[in-house]
Scaffold this motif. Sequence first.
Motif, PDB file in Angstrom:
ATOM      1  N   THR A  38      45.717  58.188  38.858  1.00 11.40           N
ATOM      2  CA  THR A  38      47.147  58.430  39.036  1.00 11.40           C
ATOM      3  C   THR A  38      47.628  59.517  38.078  1.00 11.40           C
ATOM      4  N   THR A  41      46.604  62.857  39.374  1.00  9.65           N
ATOM      5  CA  THR A  41      47.428  63.184  40.543  1.00  9.65           C
ATOM      6  C   THR A  41      48.824  63.642  40.131  1.00  9.65           C
ATOM      7  N   LEU A  42      49.392  63.025  39.120  1.00  9.21           N
ATOM      8  CA  LEU A  42      50.724  63.422  38.656  1.00  9.21           C
ATOM      9  C   LEU A  42      50.680  64.648  37.751  1.00  9.21           C
ATOM     10  N   PRO A  45      50.987  68.466  39.801  1.00  9.79           N
ATOM     11  CA  PRO A  45      52.310  69.061  40.037  1.00  9.79           C
ATOM     12  C   PRO A  45      53.096  69.289  38.746  1.00  9.79           C
ATOM     13  N   ALA A  46      52.857  68.455  37.718  1.00 13.27           N
ATOM     14  CA  ALA A  46      53.572  68.643  36.448  1.00 13.27           C
ATOM     15  C   ALA A  46      53.195  69.984  35.816  1.00 13.27           C
ATOM     16  N   GLN A  61      63.892  71.886  37.540  1.00 13.78           N
ATOM     17  CA  GLN A  61      62.515  71.679  37.088  1.00 13.78           C
ATOM     18  C   GLN A  61      62.450  70.524  36.089  1.00 13.78           C
ATOM     19  N   VAL A  64      62.476  67.378  38.141  1.00 14.40           N
ATOM     20  CA  VAL A  64      61.160  67.078  38.723  1.00 14.40           C
ATOM     21  C   VAL A  64      60.220  66.517  37.661  1.00 14.40           C
ATOM     22  N   LEU A  65      60.229  67.088  36.464  1.00 16.00           N
ATOM     23  CA  LEU A  65      59.385  66.562  35.376  1.00 16.00           C
ATOM     24  C   LEU A  65      59.780  65.138  35.013  1.00 16.00           C
ATOM     25  N   LEU A  67      61.174  62.959  37.047  1.00 15.14           N
ATOM     26  CA  LEU A  67      60.725  62.108  38.153  1.00 15.14           C
ATOM     27  C   LEU A  67      59.222  61.826  38.046  1.00 15.14           C
ATOM     28  N   LEU A  68      58.429  62.834  37.721  1.00 12.23           N
ATOM     29  CA  LEU A  68      56.982  62.633  37.553  1.00 12.23           C
ATOM     30  C   LEU A  68      56.691  61.682  36.393  1.00 12.23           C
ATOM     31  N   LEU A  71      57.425  58.185  37.585  1.00 14.01           N
ATOM     32  CA  LEU A  71      56.335  57.711  38.445  1.00 14.01           C
ATOM     33  C   LEU A  71      55.129  57.274  37.609  1.00 14.01           C
ATOM     34  N   GLY A  72      54.828  58.041  36.558  1.00 13.18           N
ATOM     35  CA  GLY A  72      53.731  57.666  35.664  1.00 13.18           C
ATOM     36  C   GLY A  72      54.011  56.359  34.942  1.00 13.18           C
TER      37      GLY A  72
END
Length: 172
Positions: A38, A41-42, A45-46, A61, A64-65, A67-68, A71-72
């Motif tokens: 995981t 995978t994250l 895009p980071a 940006q 998005v960081l 959000l990633l 998710l982590g």
Amino acid sequence: MTDPAPETGPRGTGPFDPPGVEWTHVSPRLVTARLLSTGITLAVPAVGVIVLLVLFPHWWQWLVLGLLALLGLWAAVLVPRQVRAIGYAERDDDLLIRQGIMFRTLVVVPYGRMQYVDVQAGPLARKLRIATVQLHTASASTDATIDGLEPAEAERLRDRLASRGEARLAGL
């Protein structure tokens, strides 16, 4: 109006926990394998977003960081619980495999329906000393896979399931 039946009963009475079944759990090293997967995978895009942030800074940006990162964090909380929910049990005539927390699954594989048993381990799994046992049955839709077994346990289970499958098949 009548009250609905309770969804949960005493331990060992629900559809996902048959009475008298002793569950065997998988290795906790599966948590590490899933978290590394995981994380990779994250991270891809980071890194892309960080490069964009350095070259063309913009507020979205950072969003998005964030959000990633969320998710982590969600994966770090959820994955250990998911791995603890995985279990299997060998009974006289079949193998039970259960998994899931919110969406639970119980797969019952009769030994006589098994065609062959695979043991697999990719590079990360070999490094973490875990393996996957996959059962192939007459039904193409059967998802009978046990991830995160110790290699010795995977080998023992493969041999035992193959011999039980042959014995049940010979009895037909």
